[in-house]
Design an enzyme around this catalytic site. Structure first.
Site, PDB file in Angstrom:
ATOM      1  N   SER A  51       0.829  -1.216   0.000  1.00 49.72           N
ATOM      2  CA  SER A  51       0.000   0.000   0.000  1.00 49.72           C
ATOM      3  C   SER A  51       0.855   1.255   0.000  1.00 49.72           C
ATOM      4  O   SER A  51       1.707   1.424   0.883  1.00 49.72           O
ATOM      5  CB  SER A  51      -0.880   0.049   1.249  1.00 49.72           C
ATOM      6  OG  SER A  51      -1.819  -0.962   1.218  1.00 49.72           O
ATOM      7  N   HIS A  82      -3.345   0.910  -4.824  1.00 50.34           N
ATOM      8  CA  HIS A  82      -2.868  -0.284  -5.546  1.00 50.34           C
ATOM      9  C   HIS A  82      -3.281  -0.121  -7.009  1.00 50.34           C
ATOM     10  O   HIS A  82      -4.453  -0.334  -7.355  1.00 50.34           O
ATOM     11  CB  HIS A  82      -3.472  -1.560  -4.955  1.00 50.34           C
ATOM     12  CG  HIS A  82      -2.951  -1.903  -3.586  1.00 50.34           C
ATOM     13  ND1 HIS A  82      -1.973  -2.848  -3.374  1.00 50.34           N
ATOM     14  CD2 HIS A  82      -3.240  -1.395  -2.377  1.00 50.34           C
ATOM     15  CE1 HIS A  82      -1.702  -2.921  -2.074  1.00 50.34           C
ATOM     16  NE2 HIS A  82      -2.463  -2.042  -1.445  1.00 50.34           N
ATOM     17  N   HIS A 104      -5.683  -9.037  -1.658  1.00 49.59           N
ATOM     18  CA  HIS A 104      -5.837  -9.307  -0.228  1.00 49.59           C
ATOM     19  C   HIS A 104      -7.026 -10.216  -0.003  1.00 49.59           C
ATOM     20  O   HIS A 104      -8.017 -10.147  -0.737  1.00 49.59           O
ATOM     21  CB  HIS A 104      -6.081  -7.997   0.548  1.00 49.59           C
ATOM     22  CG  HIS A 104      -5.069  -6.929   0.313  1.00 49.59           C
ATOM     23  ND1 HIS A 104      -5.133  -6.075  -0.764  1.00 49.59           N
ATOM     24  CD2 HIS A 104      -3.969  -6.579   1.023  1.00 49.59           C
ATOM     25  CE1 HIS A 104      -4.108  -5.234  -0.719  1.00 49.59           C
ATOM     26  NE2 HIS A 104      -3.380  -5.515   0.356  1.00 49.59           N
ATOM     27  N   TYR A 106      -9.139  -9.775   2.312  1.00 50.81           N
ATOM     28  CA  TYR A 106     -10.323  -8.970   2.666  1.00 50.81           C
ATOM     29  C   TYR A 106     -11.075  -8.447   1.446  1.00 50.81           C
ATOM     30  O   TYR A 106     -12.213  -7.988   1.559  1.00 50.81           O
ATOM     31  CB  TYR A 106      -9.954  -7.823   3.620  1.00 50.81           C
ATOM     32  CG  TYR A 106      -9.040  -6.755   3.052  1.00 50.81           C
ATOM     33  CD1 TYR A 106      -9.496  -5.820   2.134  1.00 50.81           C
ATOM     34  CD2 TYR A 106      -7.717  -6.676   3.460  1.00 50.81           C
ATOM     35  CE1 TYR A 106      -8.651  -4.844   1.617  1.00 50.81           C
ATOM     36  CE2 TYR A 106      -6.863  -5.703   2.964  1.00 50.81           C
ATOM     37  CZ  TYR A 106      -7.341  -4.792   2.043  1.00 50.81           C
ATOM     38  OH  TYR A 106      -6.497  -3.841   1.535  1.00 50.81           O
ATOM     39  N   GLU A 107     -10.440  -8.511   0.242  1.00 47.85           N
ATOM     40  CA  GLU A 107     -11.159  -8.111  -0.969  1.00 47.85           C
ATOM     41  C   GLU A 107     -12.123  -9.215  -1.421  1.00 47.85           C
ATOM     42  O   GLU A 107     -12.888  -9.028  -2.361  1.00 47.85           O
ATOM     43  CB  GLU A 107     -10.172  -7.816  -2.100  1.00 47.85           C
ATOM     44  CG  GLU A 107      -9.309  -6.602  -1.851  1.00 47.85           C
ATOM     45  CD  GLU A 107      -8.222  -6.452  -2.904  1.00 47.85           C
ATOM     46  OE1 GLU A 107      -8.495  -5.885  -3.963  1.00 47.85           O
ATOM     47  OE2 GLU A 107      -7.082  -6.914  -2.658  1.00 47.85           O
ATOM     48  N   ALA A 134       2.764  -2.137   4.036  1.00 50.22           N
ATOM     49  CA  ALA A 134       2.549  -1.120   5.076  1.00 50.22           C
ATOM     50  C   ALA A 134       2.081  -1.886   6.302  1.00 50.22           C
ATOM     51  O   ALA A 134       1.322  -2.848   6.173  1.00 50.22           O
ATOM     52  CB  ALA A 134       1.478  -0.153   4.616  1.00 50.22           C
ATOM     53  N   MET A 237      -2.061  -6.802   6.683  1.00 50.02           N
ATOM     54  CA  MET A 237      -3.138  -7.632   6.135  1.00 50.02           C
ATOM     55  C   MET A 237      -2.706  -8.359   4.868  1.00 50.02           C
ATOM     56  O   MET A 237      -3.544  -8.663   4.013  1.00 50.02           O
ATOM     57  CB  MET A 237      -4.348  -6.741   5.829  1.00 50.02           C
ATOM     58  CG  MET A 237      -4.826  -5.921   7.018  1.00 50.02           C
ATOM     59  SD  MET A 237      -6.115  -4.779   6.539  1.00 50.02           S
ATOM     60  CE  MET A 237      -6.208  -3.715   7.985  1.00 50.02           C
ATOM     61  N   SER A 238      -1.407  -8.605   4.719  1.00 46.63           N
ATOM     62  CA  SER A 238      -0.947  -9.160   3.436  1.00 46.63           C
ATOM     63  C   SER A 238       0.323  -9.976   3.614  1.00 46.63           C
ATOM     64  O   SER A 238       0.676 -10.376   4.717  1.00 46.63           O
ATOM     65  CB  SER A 238      -0.664  -8.001   2.474  1.00 46.63           C
ATOM     66  OG  SER A 238       0.432  -7.247   2.949  1.00 46.63           O
ATOM     67  N   ASN A 261       1.889   3.446  10.974  1.00 49.61           N
ATOM     68  CA  ASN A 261       1.148   3.929  12.160  1.00 49.61           C
ATOM     69  C   ASN A 261       1.603   3.101  13.350  1.00 49.61           C
ATOM     70  O   ASN A 261       2.076   1.975  13.181  1.00 49.61           O
ATOM     71  CB  ASN A 261      -0.366   3.772  11.952  1.00 49.61           C
ATOM     72  CG  ASN A 261      -0.768   2.357  11.575  1.00 49.61           C
ATOM     73  OD1 ASN A 261      -0.477   1.884  10.461  1.00 49.61           O
ATOM     74  ND2 ASN A 261      -1.395   1.669  12.491  1.00 49.61           N
ATOM     75  N   HIS A 275      -6.607   4.562   6.595  1.00 47.22           N
ATOM     76  CA  HIS A 275      -5.890   4.209   5.363  1.00 47.22           C
ATOM     77  C   HIS A 275      -5.143   5.409   4.776  1.00 47.22           C
ATOM     78  O   HIS A 275      -4.083   5.252   4.175  1.00 47.22           O
ATOM     79  CB  HIS A 275      -6.882   3.629   4.343  1.00 47.22           C
ATOM     80  CG  HIS A 275      -6.220   3.005   3.144  1.00 47.22           C
ATOM     81  ND1 HIS A 275      -5.290   1.978   3.232  1.00 47.22           N
ATOM     82  CD2 HIS A 275      -6.333   3.263   1.814  1.00 47.22           C
ATOM     83  CE1 HIS A 275      -4.879   1.645   2.025  1.00 47.22           C
ATOM     84  NE2 HIS A 275      -5.483   2.408   1.143  1.00 47.22           N
TER      85      HIS A 275
HETATM   86  N1  HPA Z   1      -3.002  -2.991  11.013  1.00 48.34           N
HETATM   87  C1  HPA Z   1      -3.154  -3.800   9.949  1.00 48.34           C
HETATM   88  N2  HPA Z   1      -2.706  -3.487   8.737  1.00 48.34           N
HETATM   89  C2  HPA Z   1      -2.077  -2.317   8.586  1.00 48.34           C
HETATM   90  C3  HPA Z   1      -1.880  -1.431   9.655  1.00 48.34           C
HETATM   91  C4  HPA Z   1      -2.375  -1.799  10.924  1.00 48.34           C
HETATM   92  O1  HPA Z   1      -2.250  -1.058  11.928  1.00 48.34           O
HETATM   93  N3  HPA Z   1      -1.209  -0.352   9.164  1.00 48.34           N
HETATM   94  C5  HPA Z   1      -1.013  -0.589   7.851  1.00 48.34           C
HETATM   95  N4  HPA Z   1      -1.522  -1.768   7.491  1.00 48.34           N
END
Ligand code: HPA
Length: 300
Positions: A51, A82, A104, A106-107, A134, A237-238, A261, A275
């Site tokens: 990402s 993406h 992903h 989740y998609e 990320a 998440m990947s 983050n 995001h």
């Molecule tokens: N959690 C899950 N996926 C992420 C995060 C997070 O805090 N930051 C970027 N991708």
């Protein structure tokens, strides 16, 4: 007897028989042969851009790009940040293929479909896969903008059976029970550390364990605490499905997370993940990440 056909969210037509739940070898081959006949590039290295990190592909010289929707059997990217392009070209004189956008769970994609491009890369004779993502920083020492080399991962969903290799094994790709204790190449990690020293960055290059969760929601505070106690330093998440499939078929893997983050571990905290901040952290870190990848690729 003809079995009923189901249409899943990811538009794969499958028959209600476990033996037909995934792509066949011929499907991977069809995609690889299509690519080989549409480009003169013969990549040795593949890069999956996470990402906000798709700018890496802009570093390729003499590039040729395909939209995912032109390529037979390729899934489509649906997430902002993406681009959905497969880009061939040269990075420091090394022929590379880069995914600007990954898939992903989740998609709505099955894990084997998330990792579909990796087996195609294998059939293109790619020997090394660089995965980037990320991630939220669970390790309290990590700051936003830090880069964490992935030393190991926790396949949280995999521990309860969600694995891209689930189903009949195809021996043409790899063995039934592949080891994962050496998933992230030690030598490439050592090289990355010495490159980082030469780059004279203010922050240290972190190294740690990545845990994959399903998303798409960011984690609760209790979940972050749990993941940190499990031994994870970063959460995302990947990445894990692609790494498992790459190791299964003998591709060497190097990976890093950009900490976009800080995961919230404290009920007093006012921080809320989103995001946009993930994409913004990617933009700010682009230069150093591109430097690291370009220099690392040159050593391969
Ligand atoms: N959690 C899950 N996926 C992420 C995060 C997070 O805090 N930051 C970027 N991708």
């Amino acid at each position: 007897m003809l079995l009923p056909t189901l249409v899943f969210q990811d538009s794969v037509r499958v028959r209600c028989c476990p033996r037909h739940w995934r792509f066949k070898y011929e499907d991977y081959k069809e995609t690889a042969e299509w690519l080989l006949s549409h480009t003169k590039y013969r990549p040795e290295i593949a890069v999956i851009c996470g990402s906000g990190l798709g700018g890496l592909a802009d570093k390729l010289t003499q590039f040729q790009a395909f939209d995912y929707n032109e390529i037979p059997n390729f899934p489509q990217s649906t997430v902002p940040g993406h681009a959905g392009k497969l880009v061939f070209g040269y990075l420091n004189d090394k022929c590379c293929v880069m995914m600007q956008g990954r898939f992903h769970s989740y998609e709505g994609y099955s894990l084997w479909k998330v990792a579909f491009p990796v087996r195609v890369f294998r059939l293109l004779d790619v020997h090394t896969l660089i995965v980037t993502n990320a991630a939220g920083g669970l390790n309290p020492k990590y700051e936003v903008g830090d880069v964490m080399l992935i030393r190991d991962h926790i396949n949280l969903a995999g521990l309860s059976g969600q694995n891209p290799l689930r189903g009949p094994n195809d021996d043409r790709f790899g063995e039934r029970f592949p080891p994962m204790s050496d998933a992230y190449d030690r030598i490439l990690r050592q090289k990355a550390h010495s490159i980082w020293k030469q780059m004279e960055q203010e922050r240290p290059l972190q190294e740690g364990t990545y845990v994959m969760v399903g998303g798409p929601n960011f984690e609760t505070i209790a979940e972050c605490r749990f993941l940190h106690k499990l031994g994870a330093d970063a959460v995302g998440m990947s990445t894990v499905p692609e790494v498992i499939v790459a190791r299964h078929c003998g591709i060497r893997v190097f990976g890093f997370s950009l900490i976009t983050n800080k995961s919230v571990l404290d009920y007093e905290s006012q921080e809320i993940a989103n995001h946009e901040e993930v994409l913004e952290a990617g933009r700010l870190a682009a230069e150093k990440l591109e430097g690291l990848v370009c220099k690392l690729v040159a050593t391969m």
